[in-house]
Design a protein around this motif. Structure first.
Motif, short mmCIF file in Angstrom:
data_model
loop_
_atom_site.label_atom_id
_atom_site.label_comp_id
_atom_site.label_asym_id
_atom_site.label_seq_id
_atom_site.Cartn_x
_atom_site.Cartn_y
_atom_site.Cartn_z
N SER A 15 -2.21 2.14 3.99
CA SER A 15 -2.86 1.07 4.73
C SER A 15 -1.87 0.29 5.60
O SER A 15 -0.65 0.38 5.42
N HIS A 16 -2.41 -0.47 6.54
CA HIS A 16 -1.57 -1.36 7.35
C HIS A 16 -0.84 -2.36 6.47
O HIS A 16 0.31 -2.73 6.75
N GLU A 18 0.26 -1.92 3.45
CA GLU A 18 1.41 -1.25 2.82
C GLU A 18 2.56 -1.11 3.81
O GLU A 18 3.73 -1.27 3.44
#
Length: 368
Positions: A15-16, A18
């Motif tokens: 994900s963004h 992360e």
């Protein structure tokens, strides 16, 4: 470590959030490794490149990112860092304890990928674990490394040797330009924080930069529409997050100088300045440096980093010289020896033109 290679920023196994967390936890990460900067670069220039975004995971946790690109239109084009040419610092994005293992896993994966003969890694901070580990990992993985000349990166560290940012602000030579222009009219220096106002100033910044470099051996990068689009996207993505420092110096309401830079992880980065060429003899650019020094002191930033380049003016404001390492990794000894012979020939030619004072384009530190 598990290794995944994505060919699109929409095809990511993480994900963004992360990605942003990994950048925050990497002590060496700069704005050039941030997701907004990379997304802006890819949206502006990506149509000419193939993407190989290597992600490393361990126990379900994102531990490393290495964005690489390859020119679609150039035969035998090297793999290289995404952003190379616009980014002043490039490296594997990883926590310190994961960097060398992650680099080995990424390189091992790339040795199994077809379609490339050279991996060109420019502007790796010279004190990074990456720069130290690359020769050892190349020997282990059967790659042939060729190291070029280091690029000097002057910086002003708050806690470094003299002078400090606060001390420099007391120097007459730092305040001289602002005093001169204050006598000529109403001088105002400010950081643009409103996106609408920043967009309005961008076109004036572009045109001023074009005038500044017109008729010189190095014309403005803003002659190219894709470069303008890149800066427009940086305004959209970095300004709301507080990571863009877009500064304007105005005299009676008219812009006389601009600086487009960054404030990221307590580090102010000098990136793209401009000023009215008709005012050059009065050093309007010094007004911008004075303003950034005040920003560093007022906001307790760790440093004002002037990044790559050994321009003489930087020595007047810096207390530390770092360097960036330049590497070219080859898959076969034949490719390595050919490149090394060309590199030695280039160095010899460069030494001759330096002595004779001819061919300014050959005076660079490393062939681009």
């Amino acid at each position: 470590m598990d290794v995944h290679v994505a060919d699109s920023l929409e095809d990511l196994p993480f994900s963004h959030l992360e990605w942003d967390r990994l950048v925050a936890e990497d002590p060496r990460a700069t704005v050039f490794q941030s997701r907004p900067w990379i997304e802006a670069w890819w949206a502006s220039f990506g149509s000419s490149y193939r993407l190989s975004l290597i992600s490393l995971t361990e126990g379900g946790r994102l531990t490393g990112l290495l964005p690489l690109i390859q020119d679609k239109h150039a035969p035998q084009a090297p793999l290289q860092f995404l952003g190379q040419g616009q980014a002043d610092y490039l490296d594997l994005i990883a926590r310190s304890e994961d960097r060398v293992r992650g680099l080995e896993a990424a390189l091992a994966r790339m040795t199994r990928e077809p379609g490339w003969t050279e991996l060109r890694l420019r502007n790796i901070p010279g004190d990074s674990e990456t720069a130290r580990a690359l020769p050892i990992l190349c020997e282990k993985l059967g790659l042939w490394p060729l190291r070029g000349d280091d690029e000097v990166c002057p910086t002003l560290c708050r806690d470094g040797p003299a002078p400090s940012p606060a001390t420099l602000l007391q120097k007459y030579r730092v305040r001289r330009a602002s005093r001169y222009f204050a006598r000529q009219g109403r001088l105002a220096v400010r950081d643009l924080s409103d996106p609408q106002e920043a967009r309005a100033h961008l076109s004036r910044f572009f045109e001023q930069h074009v005038r500044r470099w017109q008729g010189t051996p190095t014309p403005s990068l803003f002659d190219r529409p894709e470069k303008r689009a890149f800066y427009e996207r940086l305004v959209e993505s970095l300004l709301p997050a507080g990571h863009l420092l877009f500064t304007v110096a105005e005299l009676d309401g008219e812009p006389i100088a601009y600086h487009f830079g960054f404030d990221f992880k307590d580090r102010v980065i000098w990136y793209k300045p401009s000023f009215e060429p008709r005012l050059a003899r009065h050093s309007p650019g010094t007004i911008l440096i004075e303003h950034l020094l005040r920003h560093v002191v007022r906001n307790n930033r760790l440093e004002l980093d002037f990044t790559i380049g050994a321009e003489a003016f930087k020595d007047r404001y810096c207390n530390l010289r770092r360097s960036n390492a330049q590497f070219r990794l080859f898959r076969t000894p034949a490719q390595y020896h050919r490149a090394r012979a060309l590199d030695l020939g280039y160095r010899g030619a460069r030494a001759v033109v330096r002595r004779l004072g001819i061919a300014p384009w050959l005076r660079g530190r490393y062939p681009r």
